[in-house]
Scaffold this motif. Structure first.
Motif, PDB file in Angstrom:
ATOM      1  N   PRO A   6       0.871  -1.195   0.091  1.00  0.00           N
ATOM      2  CA  PRO A   6      -0.161  -0.120  -0.060  1.00  0.00           C
ATOM      3  C   PRO A   6       0.846   1.178  -0.126  1.00  0.00           C
ATOM      4  O   PRO A   6       1.868   1.364   0.754  1.00  0.00           O
ATOM      5  CB  PRO A   6      -0.690  -0.199   1.272  1.00  0.00           C
ATOM      6  N   ALA A   7       0.581   2.058  -0.830  1.00  0.00           N
ATOM      7  CA  ALA A   7       1.252   3.357  -1.022  1.00  0.00           C
ATOM      8  C   ALA A   7       0.842   4.505  -0.284  1.00  0.00           C
ATOM      9  O   ALA A   7      -0.619   4.544  -0.138  1.00  0.00           O
ATOM     10  CB  ALA A   7       1.335   3.848  -2.461  1.00  0.00           C
ATOM     11  N   HIS A   8       1.532   5.366   0.503  1.00  0.00           N
ATOM     12  CA  HIS A   8       0.910   6.303   1.258  1.00  0.00           C
ATOM     13  C   HIS A   8       0.592   7.493   0.111  1.00  0.00           C
ATOM     14  O   HIS A   8       0.886   7.708  -1.166  1.00  0.00           O
ATOM     15  CB  HIS A   8       2.191   7.173   1.752  1.00  0.00           C
ATOM     16  N   ALA A  43      15.205  -1.796  -4.928  1.00  0.00           N
ATOM     17  CA  ALA A  43      14.766  -1.254  -3.620  1.00  0.00           C
ATOM     18  C   ALA A  43      14.401   0.174  -3.435  1.00  0.00           C
ATOM     19  O   ALA A  43      13.338   0.577  -2.751  1.00  0.00           O
ATOM     20  CB  ALA A  43      15.827  -1.812  -2.552  1.00  0.00           C
ATOM     21  N   GLU A  44      15.244   0.834  -4.179  1.00  0.00           N
ATOM     22  CA  GLU A  44      14.958   2.474  -4.075  1.00  0.00           C
ATOM     23  C   GLU A  44      13.696   2.862  -4.685  1.00  0.00           C
ATOM     24  O   GLU A  44      13.076   3.599  -4.125  1.00  0.00           O
ATOM     25  CB  GLU A  44      16.183   3.211  -4.773  1.00  0.00           C
ATOM     26  N   LEU A  45      13.430   2.117  -5.801  1.00  0.00           N
ATOM     27  CA  LEU A  45      12.316   2.482  -6.549  1.00  0.00           C
ATOM     28  C   LEU A  45      11.033   2.105  -5.639  1.00  0.00           C
ATOM     29  O   LEU A  45       9.913   2.605  -5.844  1.00  0.00           O
ATOM     30  CB  LEU A  45      12.190   1.904  -7.911  1.00  0.00           C
ATOM     31  N   ASP A  46      11.079   0.774  -4.894  1.00  0.00           N
ATOM     32  CA  ASP A  46       9.962   0.540  -4.179  1.00  0.00           C
ATOM     33  C   ASP A  46       9.662   1.405  -3.243  1.00  0.00           C
ATOM     34  O   ASP A  46       8.626   1.770  -2.680  1.00  0.00           O
ATOM     35  CB  ASP A  46      10.211  -0.757  -3.510  1.00  0.00           C
ATOM     36  N   ARG A  47      10.709   2.299  -2.532  1.00  0.00           N
ATOM     37  CA  ARG A  47      10.676   3.005  -1.419  1.00  0.00           C
ATOM     38  C   ARG A  47       9.822   4.300  -2.309  1.00  0.00           C
ATOM     39  O   ARG A  47       9.140   5.062  -1.601  1.00  0.00           O
ATOM     40  CB  ARG A  47      11.942   3.512  -1.111  1.00  0.00           C
ATOM     41  N   LEU A  48      10.414   4.685  -3.513  1.00  0.00           N
ATOM     42  CA  LEU A  48       9.809   5.946  -4.200  1.00  0.00           C
ATOM     43  C   LEU A  48       8.064   5.478  -4.495  1.00  0.00           C
ATOM     44  O   LEU A  48       7.714   6.176  -4.081  1.00  0.00           O
ATOM     45  CB  LEU A  48      10.595   5.893  -5.594  1.00  0.00           C
ATOM     46  N   SER A  49       7.783   4.321  -4.757  1.00  0.00           N
ATOM     47  CA  SER A  49       6.347   4.107  -4.855  1.00  0.00           C
ATOM     48  C   SER A  49       5.582   4.131  -3.609  1.00  0.00           C
ATOM     49  O   SER A  49       4.504   4.754  -3.656  1.00  0.00           O
ATOM     50  CB  SER A  49       6.417   2.455  -5.371  1.00  0.00           C
ATOM     51  N   ALA A  50       6.182   3.403  -2.502  1.00  0.00           N
ATOM     52  CA  ALA A  50       5.559   3.417  -1.248  1.00  0.00           C
ATOM     53  C   ALA A  50       5.264   4.793  -0.729  1.00  0.00           C
ATOM     54  O   ALA A  50       4.450   5.126   0.119  1.00  0.00           O
ATOM     55  CB  ALA A  50       6.274   2.680  -0.264  1.00  0.00           C
ATOM     56  N   SER A  51       6.236   5.769  -1.041  1.00  0.00           N
ATOM     57  CA  SER A  51       6.166   7.107  -0.345  1.00  0.00           C
ATOM     58  C   SER A  51       4.920   7.771  -0.873  1.00  0.00           C
ATOM     59  O   SER A  51       4.623   8.972  -0.522  1.00  0.00           O
ATOM     60  CB  SER A  51       7.495   7.689  -0.772  1.00  0.00           C
ATOM     61  N   GLY A  52       4.479   7.462  -2.117  1.00  0.00           N
ATOM     62  CA  GLY A  52       3.460   8.229  -2.620  1.00  0.00           C
ATOM     63  C   GLY A  52       3.943   9.326  -3.664  1.00  0.00           C
ATOM     64  O   GLY A  52       3.077  10.317  -3.982  1.00  0.00           O
ATOM     65  N   LEU A  53       5.279   9.429  -3.552  1.00  0.00           N
ATOM     66  CA  LEU A  53       5.462  10.691  -4.362  1.00  0.00           C
ATOM     67  C   LEU A  53       5.262  10.406  -6.109  1.00  0.00           C
ATOM     68  O   LEU A  53       5.208  11.676  -6.881  1.00  0.00           O
ATOM     69  CB  LEU A  53       7.242  10.536  -4.329  1.00  0.00           C
ATOM     70  N   LEU A  54       5.245   9.134  -6.423  1.00  0.00           N
ATOM     71  CA  LEU A  54       4.731   8.978  -7.808  1.00  0.00           C
ATOM     72  C   LEU A  54       3.330   9.240  -8.265  1.00  0.00           C
ATOM     73  O   LEU A  54       3.098   9.447  -9.321  1.00  0.00           O
ATOM     74  CB  LEU A  54       5.195   7.492  -8.293  1.00  0.00           C
ATOM     75  N   PHE A 112      -6.919   4.249 -14.271  1.00  0.00           N
ATOM     76  CA  PHE A 112      -5.403   4.387 -13.866  1.00  0.00           C
ATOM     77  C   PHE A 112      -4.806   5.317 -12.831  1.00  0.00           C
ATOM     78  O   PHE A 112      -3.821   5.055 -12.218  1.00  0.00           O
ATOM     79  CB  PHE A 112      -4.774   4.838 -15.359  1.00  0.00           C
ATOM     80  N   TYR A 113      -5.737   6.123 -12.455  1.00  0.00           N
ATOM     81  CA  TYR A 113      -5.385   7.028 -11.450  1.00  0.00           C
ATOM     82  C   TYR A 113      -5.423   6.096 -10.010  1.00  0.00           C
ATOM     83  O   TYR A 113      -4.448   6.244  -9.205  1.00  0.00           O
ATOM     84  CB  TYR A 113      -6.370   8.274 -11.114  1.00  0.00           C
ATOM     85  N   ALA A 114      -6.253   5.284  -9.979  1.00  0.00           N
ATOM     86  CA  ALA A 114      -6.294   4.529  -9.056  1.00  0.00           C
ATOM     87  C   ALA A 114      -4.896   3.444  -8.729  1.00  0.00           C
ATOM     88  O   ALA A 114      -4.519   3.366  -7.576  1.00  0.00           O
ATOM     89  CB  ALA A 114      -7.653   3.557  -9.147  1.00  0.00           C
ATOM     90  N   GLU A 115      -4.468   3.057 -10.112  1.00  0.00           N
ATOM     91  CA  GLU A 115      -3.263   2.353 -10.136  1.00  0.00           C
ATOM     92  C   GLU A 115      -2.266   3.158  -9.617  1.00  0.00           C
ATOM     93  O   GLU A 115      -1.225   2.751  -8.762  1.00  0.00           O
ATOM     94  CB  GLU A 115      -3.123   1.763 -11.709  1.00  0.00           C
ATOM     95  N   VAL A 116      -1.899   4.429 -10.230  1.00  0.00           N
ATOM     96  CA  VAL A 116      -1.007   5.262  -9.562  1.00  0.00           C
ATOM     97  C   VAL A 116      -0.849   5.550  -8.128  1.00  0.00           C
ATOM     98  O   VAL A 116       0.208   5.345  -7.403  1.00  0.00           O
ATOM     99  CB  VAL A 116      -0.886   6.735 -10.409  1.00  0.00           C
ATOM    100  N   LEU A 117      -2.266   5.915  -7.704  1.00  0.00           N
ATOM    101  CA  LEU A 117      -2.073   6.115  -6.225  1.00  0.00           C
ATOM    102  C   LEU A 117      -1.977   4.746  -5.394  1.00  0.00           C
ATOM    103  O   LEU A 117      -1.398   4.627  -4.173  1.00  0.00           O
ATOM    104  CB  LEU A 117      -3.689   6.359  -5.746  1.00  0.00           C
ATOM    105  N   ALA A 118      -2.143   3.498  -6.070  1.00  0.00           N
ATOM    106  CA  ALA A 118      -1.805   2.395  -5.138  1.00  0.00           C
ATOM    107  C   ALA A 118      -0.255   2.106  -5.159  1.00  0.00           C
ATOM    108  O   ALA A 118       0.225   1.010  -4.678  1.00  0.00           O
ATOM    109  CB  ALA A 118      -2.492   1.263  -5.765  1.00  0.00           C
ATOM    110  N   GLY A 119       0.672   2.876  -6.002  1.00  0.00           N
ATOM    111  CA  GLY A 119       2.029   2.829  -6.091  1.00  0.00           C
ATOM    112  C   GLY A 119       2.494   1.980  -7.323  1.00  0.00           C
ATOM    113  O   GLY A 119       3.723   1.578  -7.330  1.00  0.00           O
TER     114      GLY A 119
END
Length: 398
Positions: A6-8, A43-54, A112-119
């Motif tokens: 789950p992404a922030h 691992a860094e990209l997973d952190r980027l996804s989880a942070s919600g920044l994407l 697609f916005y739901a996909e992006v919000l999910a990380g």
């Protein structure tokens, strides 16, 4: 496609910039080692996804922060200061989120916005090798009897595709119009090859994507050709992010050069000073480099403001002004990045050339990234506009 953690969900600009600063600090550690060993930043990209920044550009009505271009550019600048390779990977992600905003149906936007919000991460399969020029796209999207499509072609320089959940593919339909097909990374017929061997941006995994009769549902295809029928900011947004990356690479290199001179460099014996940082000739050179960097940052900020102004009131005139402002920022920041990353060795001295320190990664990243598209054509468009008020061409690289 496996479900991500789950992404922030980031609430606003201030939180987005704070998260970017925190991640940049994390990514800076280990950037040299990742580059030296070509260790891909999964691992860094997973952190980027989880942070919600994407997901920060997802519009507020769809649950995102809907941050403006000025915030997005600053996010990229900060990430690129830490790691010029890693910052390049999500550039296409935001470009193709922007395509959904412009050309997606309400149902496509909701999905697609739901996909992006999910990380979920978007990669890209855009460029092709061996064609007449960059806009000679030969990947084909063929209609099937049931209304779906079949996608066939080979793409190169596909930054982000290896790490993606979705790969947006630029292709021509039977009427020769450009479309974007959003294809799952693990779809049948999709092969992503990690064959990127560039001297710089080593860990972007910008390799080859092969598309062998890939089935694509009709609701995963967007009519990209319509983007260019009227005023648009597709190219301006994409190029703004490239300019932010160049500016960030330059800033990171200047910071590292200054730290090296403060802590590791010996003074030249003729200077008469006890430390290299007191040498007036070095002080002068650092001042010159800082002045150049400040100019690039100012042009980047001005370009972002122009894009935001055009977003709020999109006309042929505002779109042209945004494209010209971005062209100026991109041309200047590219030169700045190459100059500062090269001058790093000039000011830091012989020891800075040791391969074990890997300070040359800054120059390699800058030199590689600035080859994306030629600044000389951006300067041509600026010159034509000054002399004859000719508006810039409305294509996706300006």
């Amino acid at each position: 496609m496996t479900a991500p953690a789950p992404a922030h969900v980031i609430a606003d600009d201030a939180e987005a910039l704070a998260v970017a600063a925190r991640l940049a600090a994390e990514f800076r550690t280990g950037a040299a080692a990742r580059d030296a060993g070509r260790r891909l930043p999964r691992a860094e990209l997973d952190r980027l996804s989880a942070s919600g920044l994407l997901a920060v550009t997802v519009p507020a009505e769809h649950g995102g922060a809907g941050v403006p271009a000025r915030t997005l550019a600053e996010i990229f600048r900060r990430l690129a200061m830490a790691d010029g390779s890693l910052a390049q990977i999500p550039q296409s992600h935001f470009v193709y989120v922007n395509v959904i905003r412009r050309q997606g149906t309400p149902e496509q936007q909701k999905f697609f916005y739901a996909e992006v919000l999910a990380g979920r991460r978007f990669g890209n399969a855009q460029s092709e090798a061996g064609t007449k020029h960059v806009q000679d796209i030969r990947t084909r999207l063929t209609a099937a009897p049931d209304g779906s499509y079949v996608l066939t072609g080979v793409k190169h320089y596909s930054t982000g595709a290896l790490f993606a959940d979705w790969i947006p593919v630029l292709a021509r339909a039977e009427d020769d119009n450009l479309h974007v097909a959003y294809v799952p990374r693990d779809a049948p017929g999709v092969t992503v090859v990690d064959d990127w061997d560039g001297m710089g941006q080593r860990t972007t995994a910008s390799g080859t994507v092969r598309l062998d009769a890939v089935p694509v549902p009709a609701d995963r295809v967007l009519p990209h050709h319509l983007t260019f029928q009227g005023p648009q900011l597709h190219g301006a947004v994409a190029q703004l992010l490239h300019a932010a990356i160049d500016t960030g690479i330059a800033g990171g290199a200047l910071e590292e050069a200054a730290e090296f001179v403060r802590t590791k460099s010996r003074p030249w014996f003729e200077s008469g000073f006890d430390t290299a940082a007191e040498d007036p000739l070095l002080i002068q050179r650092f001042g010159e480099l800082d002045l150049r960097l400040r100019a690039s940052r100012a042009l980047l900020a001005e370009a972002a403001r122009a894009v935001d102004a055009a977003t709020a009131d999109l006309t042929d005139e505002t779109a042209a002004e945004a494209s010209l402002a971005v062209a100026a920022a991109k041309a200047h920041s590219g030169d700045t990045a190459v100059e500062i990353t090269s001058a790093l060795f000039e000011v830091a001295g012989t020891r800075s050339a040791l391969d074990s320190l890997n300070l040359h990664r800054h120059w390699r990243d800058a030199r590689t990234h600035t080859l994306h598209d030629p600044a000389r054509w951006k300067i041509q468009h600026l010159g034509r506009h000054v002399l004859t008020r000719t508006p810039p061409p409305p294509h996706g690289l300006l």
